[in-house]
Design an enzyme around this catalytic site. Structure first.
Site, mmCIF file in Angstrom:
data_model
loop_
_atom_site.group_PDB
_atom_site.id
_atom_site.type_symbol
_atom_site.label_atom_id
_atom_site.label_comp_id
_atom_site.label_asym_id
_atom_site.label_seq_id
_atom_site.Cartn_x
_atom_site.Cartn_y
_atom_site.Cartn_z
ATOM 1 N N SER A 104 4.446 2.509 -4.308
ATOM 2 C CA SER A 104 3.755 1.306 -4.935
ATOM 3 C C SER A 104 3.989 1.404 -6.255
ATOM 4 O O SER A 104 4.052 2.817 -6.981
ATOM 5 C CB SER A 104 2.388 1.360 -4.531
ATOM 6 O OG SER A 104 2.174 1.220 -3.070
ATOM 7 N N GLN A 105 3.767 0.401 -6.900
ATOM 8 C CA GLN A 105 3.702 0.167 -8.469
ATOM 9 C C GLN A 105 2.447 1.045 -8.962
ATOM 10 O O GLN A 105 1.484 0.761 -8.584
ATOM 11 C CB GLN A 105 3.685 -1.316 -8.822
ATOM 12 C CG GLN A 105 3.459 -1.790 -10.238
ATOM 13 C CD GLN A 105 3.182 -3.295 -10.496
ATOM 14 O OE1 GLN A 105 2.698 -3.813 -9.489
ATOM 15 N NE2 GLN A 105 3.294 -3.827 -11.407
#
Ligand code: SAH
Length: 254
Positions: A103-104
């Site tokens: 994920s970011q």
């Protein structure tokens, strides 16, 4: 002490014995250059991490100092494929193989902050992926249990977390929809793949006073990050946090 001695030798003799310290210094110098490169590289990643925290995370409103410190500490570049290391601190998710992503950074920080991690908490994560979110959580809580449906990713993450010394994380391969009843209840549940509804077993395995963060919805119609809290009497309260985009929560054996 040493300086006058060397000066003395250099002045009194220009023979081979005087050249030795120079050769030795050159050899040592080369050996040190390798170590320095590694150190420089580590420092530059530390710089990239500090910039990631200020530019992407605090700027968007995450302010829990323990969470920010964990994000500054965990070496995200060691959780992505070697070819993508230079992009590890970019403001985006990255592929980790098997059609999955890490994920970011901002989303990892946001999810970590809103579940309000405490030092003694027992945490369940669904969707181990690279193991990065587990590593961040492990800095802030007592124990992390994490489940990954893709067996190869589970094994890879388990090895990586062990090698990096995250000893309070236990990885299991399997379908996280059913949670981990043998280890329940959990103070925190973090789901990093999106189901189209909140799995009932996870709600049941949340401790009283517990917090669960979970993206809910379809990839096409959009997903909403939800914070689900169970109060002291077992009542559930759900809050919509923000629109997000996660890979779907799969069912079955992977
Ligand atoms: N938290 C991860 C990112 C996860 S991406 C990280 O920090 O790197 C979502 C992960 O959830 C993928 O690896 C995917 O294989 C996994 N997943 C999907 N459905 C699942 C399920 N039912 N149970 C466990 N893991 C699942």
């Amino acid at each position: 002490m040493t300086r006058p001695a060397i000066g003395h030798r250099a002045r009194t003799s220009f023979g081979p014995s005087a050249a030795w310290p120079l050769t030795l210094a050159m050899v040592l110098g080369n050996a040190c250059a390798g170590a320095r490169d590694v150190e420089l590289e580590q420092n530059s990643f530390a710089g990239a991490r500090a910039a990631m925290v200020t530019d992407q995370i605090t700027r968007r409103g995450v302010s829990d100092l323990r969470v920010l410190a964990a994000m500054r500490e965990v070496p995200r570049h060691l959780f992505v494929p070697p070819a993508d290391q230079s992009r590890a601190y970019d403001d985006s998710p990255l592929p980790i193989g098997h059609e999955q992503t890490i994920s970011q950074p901002y989303i990892v920080a946001l999810m970590t902050e809103i579940v309000r991690p405490q030092a003694s908490d027992r945490v369940l994560e669904i969707g181990t992926g690279s193991g990065y979110q587990s590593a961040v959580l492990s800095r802030l809580v007592g124990t992390v249990y994490t489940i990954e449906i893709v067996e190869a990713l589970a094994r890879e993450a388990e090895r990586r977390l062990k090698d990096l010394g995250y000893a309070n994380v236990t990885v299991r391969a399997g379908d996280g929809y059913a949670g981990w009843p043998e280890r329940a209840p959990f103070d925190i549940i973090v789901v990093t793949a999106a189901p189209d509804h909140v799995p009932q077993p996870l709600v049941e395995q949340l401790a009283r006073g517990g917090r669960m963060v979970i993206p809910v919805g379809s990839q096409y119609e959009g997903q909403e990050l939800q914070l689900i809290e169970k109060d002291g009497s077992g009542q559930i309260r759900t809050r919509q946090v923000t629109p997000v985009r996660f890979v779907p929560l799969r069912r079955g054996r992977g």
